[in-house]
Design a protein around this motif. Structure first.
Motif, short mmCIF file in Angstrom:
data_model
loop_
_atom_site.label_atom_id
_atom_site.label_comp_id
_atom_site.label_asym_id
_atom_site.label_seq_id
_atom_site.Cartn_x
_atom_site.Cartn_y
_atom_site.Cartn_z
N CYS A 176 48.52 27.75 44.24
CA CYS A 176 49.60 28.58 43.28
C CYS A 176 48.73 28.89 42.10
CB CYS A 176 50.53 27.32 42.86
SG CYS A 176 49.96 26.15 42.32
N PHE A 177 47.53 28.23 41.99
CA PHE A 177 46.85 28.69 40.36
C PHE A 177 45.97 29.86 40.58
CE2 PHE A 177 47.35 23.93 39.75
CZ PHE A 177 48.75 24.10 38.91
N ARG A 178 45.04 29.65 41.71
CA ARG A 178 44.23 31.11 42.13
C ARG A 178 43.44 31.22 40.84
NH1 ARG A 178 47.54 34.78 46.45
NH2 ARG A 178 47.96 32.89 47.68
N MET A 179 42.76 30.34 40.02
CA MET A 179 41.95 30.50 38.80
C MET A 179 40.36 31.15 39.51
SD MET A 179 43.67 30.11 36.45
CE MET A 179 42.03 30.63 35.56
N LEU A 180 39.98 30.78 40.76
CA LEU A 180 38.92 31.51 41.20
C LEU A 180 38.97 32.77 41.50
CD1 LEU A 180 37.87 28.55 43.66
CD2 LEU A 180 36.40 29.18 41.58
N ASP A 181 40.21 33.17 41.81
CA ASP A 181 40.37 34.91 41.98
C ASP A 181 40.71 35.66 40.72
OD1 ASP A 181 40.33 34.69 44.82
OD2 ASP A 181 42.67 34.10 44.93
N LYS A 182 41.10 34.94 39.76
CA LYS A 182 41.37 35.52 38.41
C LYS A 182 40.11 35.49 37.69
CE LYS A 182 46.12 33.95 38.02
NZ LYS A 182 46.74 32.57 38.22
N GLY A 183 39.43 34.55 37.78
CA GLY A 183 37.90 34.41 37.27
C GLY A 183 37.89 34.38 35.55
N GLU A 184 39.05 34.32 35.11
CA GLU A 184 38.96 34.50 33.30
C GLU A 184 39.88 33.34 33.08
OE1 GLU A 184 37.81 36.90 31.35
OE2 GLU A 184 36.91 37.86 32.93
N LYS A 185 39.40 32.72 31.82
CA LYS A 185 40.18 31.65 31.33
C LYS A 185 41.39 32.33 30.81
CE LYS A 185 36.39 28.78 29.78
NZ LYS A 185 35.62 28.09 28.91
#
Ligand code: HEM
Length: 480
Positions: A176-185
Motif C-alpha cells: 500500500c505505501f510504495r515509497m520506493l516507487d514514489k522516491g520522494e518524501k
C-alpha cells in the motif's frame, strides 16, 4: 510513590522535582544524563571496576518517584517473562483512544492481542514472506545505486526508511505505501520521521496528553502527527479490505490475518495495532541500518573484513540478484557481530522503559523500592557498562566473538520479558539481508561530504527512538 532519599542515591533536586530529567528528555539527552548519574555515584567496589576507572552505580534516583537500574542481573529480574513489573501509566499517555499491543498496560489486554499477533512474526511465520522482504531490499538498493549515479551520493536515512515502510506495509496490508516507487518524501514520511520527537513530547509531558489537542503550541504538532499516523492505519486497513473483496483468490495472508479471523477484535483495536506496526516497524529499523552503514564506513578495517567475508561466502557480485539466500546470510559470522555491535552502540530504542514496582517486589541491587514507584532501565546505559563492554564508546564487532554472560544479560536492544519486541525476528531478518546485499553491491562505498554532510549530521539524539541530528546520511562510491 516517593522514593526514600536515604535508600537510593541521586542529585539533591531529584527529591523534589522531575524538571531536570524532563529538560534532558526534551533535548534528547535523558539517557546520557542518567548514565552520567550512574557514573557519578559509582563506586570502585572491586579491583576490576577500579581498574577500568569508570564504575556505575547499579541504581540511582532520577525523579522523586523514579529510579533507574543499570545492573544487568537486576534488569533481568525486572524484565522476567512472568514478571510483575508492569508497564507504567506513562504508556497510557501514548494511547490514542484505545491501547495497542505496545502501550497496553493491562496484562490481560496485552496478552490477548499478543497471542493473535505473535505467530506470523515468528521465525517460522516469516519464512514464507522472505521473497516479499527481499524484493523490497533489492529495490531499495537499486534506487540507491541510481541516486549515487545521478546525485553523487545516496541518502541511507531516506532509502532505508522507504524500504522498511514498504516492507511493513506489504506484510501487514498488501503493497500500500510504495515509497520506493514514489522516491520522494511526502507528509506520511515526514510524520514517520518525527515520531521520535513526538514520543519525546509525550514522554516529557504525559500529564498534558488530555488537553494538548486544544492548544496552539508545539505539543499540538505532536498530537497532529499521531492523529495522522492513526489515519494512515485506518486507510491501510481499508486498502487491504478492498484488495480482499476485489480479488480474494490472489491476496496473501498478512501479519494481521489472525485478527481478521477473530470476531472479538474490534475495528478500533485493529487500527491502533496497525498504527503500532507502521511506527514500530519502520523508524527503528531504518535508523539501525543507517547507523550500521555509517559505522562500518567509518571503520576501514571493519569494512574490509565484512566485505571480504561477503565476497568470499556469497555468489559473485556479477550474479547480484540470484543466489543470495537468507540461509547463506545468516551464516556470516562477521556480519552477525557487526549487527550486534550496531544494536549495542546505536540502539534504536535507547531510552528509559518505565515499569511499576509491584507489592512484594524483590530487592533490586540490595535496595527495596516502594510499591507503586517507577523503575526504569535503558539500553543506552546497559550497553555502555564498561564491565560488560570494555571501551564502550568504540565500535568493535569482534567483542561479540565469544560473548560473556554479562554481555548477554546487559544486551537490551529489543527490550525483554513478556514485552520483548514483537518484530524482533523480522527486524533481524531485514537487517542481515539488507546489510549483506548492500555491501555485496557496494563494496567500495565511503561517507560523502556532498552538500555539507558531516559527522555532525549523525550526532545521536537519544529520544524514545534514536534519531540522527541531521536526519540524513549520504554515502557515495569511493573515488579512485
Ligand atoms: C531494529 C529494529 C527494532 C528495535 C531496536 C526494536 C525495539 C523494541 C523495543 C526495545 C521494544 C520494547 C519497548 C518497551 O518495552 O516499551 C519493542 C517493542 C515492540 N516492537 Fe520493536 N523494535 C524493532 C523493530 C520492530 C519491528 C520491525 C516491528 C514490526 C512489527 C516492531 C514491533 C514492536 C511491537 C509491536 C512492540 C510491542 C511488543 C509488546 O509490548 O508486546 N519492532 N521494540
Amino acid at each position: 510513590m516517593v522514593i526514600d532519599k536515604n535508600s537510593i542515591k541521586g542529585p539533591w533536586y531529584t527529591r523534589f522535582t522531575s524538571a531536570v530529567y524532563t529538560y534532558h528528555q526534551v533535548r534528547g539527552q535523558a539517557p546520557v544524563y542518567v548514565h552520567n548519574l550512574h557514573a557519578k555515584y559509582g563506586q570502585h567496589s572491586s579491583p576490576e571496576r577500579a581498574a577500568i576507572k569508570l564504575s556505575l552505580r547499579p541504581i540511582v534516583r532520577t525523579t522523586p518517584h523514579e529510579a533507574d537500574v543499570s545492573d544487568p542481573a537486576a534488569v533481568q529480574a525486572i524484565h522476567r517473562i512472568k514478571g510483575e513489573f508492569l508497564k507504567s501509566p506513562w504508556y497510557d499517555s501514548l494511547a490514542l483512544g484505545a491501547p495497542n499491543v505496545f502501550n497496553a498496560t493491562d496484562p490481560n489486554v496485552h496478552r490477548r492481542r499478543r497471542r493473535l499477533l505473535s505467530q506470523p512474526l515468528s521465525e517460522t511465520g516469516l519464512r514464507g514472506l522472505i521473497p516479499i522482504i527481499d524484493g523490497k531490499i533489492q529495490k531499495a538498493i537499486d534506487r540507491m545505486a541510481s541516486e549515487m549515479k545521478d546525485r553523487g551520493a545516496a541518502d541511507m536515512y531516506k532509502w532505508w526508511l522507504f524500504m522498511a515502510t514498504d516492507i511493513i506495509g506489504a506484510l501487514s496490508f498488501g503493497d500500500c505505501f510504495r515509497m520506493l516507487d514514489k522516491g520522494e518524501k511526502n507528509q506520511y514520511v515526514i510524520d514517520l520521521e518525527s515520531t521520535g520527537d513526538t514520543f519525546m513530547v509525550r514522554a516529557a509531558f504525559p500529564s498534558l496528553t488530555g488537553w494538548i489537542r486544544k492548544v496552539p503550541v508545539p505539543l499540538k504538532t505532536a498530537n497532529e502527527v499521531e492523529c495522522r499516523t492513526m489515519n494512515y492505519a485506518h486507510e491501510s486497513l481499508q486498502w487491504h479490505r478492498r484488495l480482499v473483496e476485489e480479488s480474494p483468490e490472489t491476496t496473501v495472508p498478512t501479519l494481521f490475518s489472525k485478527f481478521y479471523n477473530d470476531n472479538t477484535i474490534t475495528a478500533r483495536e485493529m487500527a491502533v495495532d496497525a498504527q503500532a506496526y507502521i511506527i514500530g516497524g519502520s523508524d527503528t529499523l531504518s535508523k539501525t541500518l543507517t547507523y550500521l552503514v555509517w559505522a562500518v564506513c567509518r571503520n576501514p578495517s571493519v569494512k574490509e573484513k565484512l566485505v571480504r567475508e561477503i565476497q568470499q561466502r556469497l555468489p559473485l557480485a556479477s550474479q547480484q540478484r540470484s543466489g543470495i539466500t537468507d540461509a547463506q546470510v545468516r551464516d556470516l559470522p562477521y556480519l552477525a557481530m557487526v549487527i550486534e555491535e550496531t544494536l549495542r552502540l546505536y540502539p534504536a530504542v535507547p531510552s528509559a522503559l518505565p515499569r511499576v514496582v509491584p507489592p512484594e517486589a524483590p530487592e533490586l541491587c540490595g535496595r527495596r523500592l516502594p510499591a507503586g514507584a517507577t523503575v526504569t532501565t535503558s539500553a543506552y546505559c546497559l550497553h555502555r557498562d564498561p564491565t560488560a563492554f570494555p571501551d564502550p564508546e568504540r565500535f568493535i564487532p569482534e567483542r561479540w566473538q565469544n560473548p560473556t554472560k554479562r554481555m548477554k544479560d546487559a544486551f537490551m536492544a529489543f527490550g525483554g520479558g513478556s514485552r520483548v519486541c514483537l518484530g524482533m525476528h523480522l527486524a533481524r531478518l531485514e537487517i542481515r539481508l539488507a546489510a549483506a546485499r548492500f555491501f555485496h553491491r557496494f563494496p567500495d562505498v565511503e561517507i560523502s561530504n556532498l552538500e555539507g554532510m558531516s559527522d555532525d549530521d549523525m550526532e545521536a539524539q537519544w529520544y524514545f527512538v534514536l534519531t540522527p541530528k541531521g536526519k540524513r546520511c549520504l554515502i557515495q562510491q569511493a573515488r579512485a
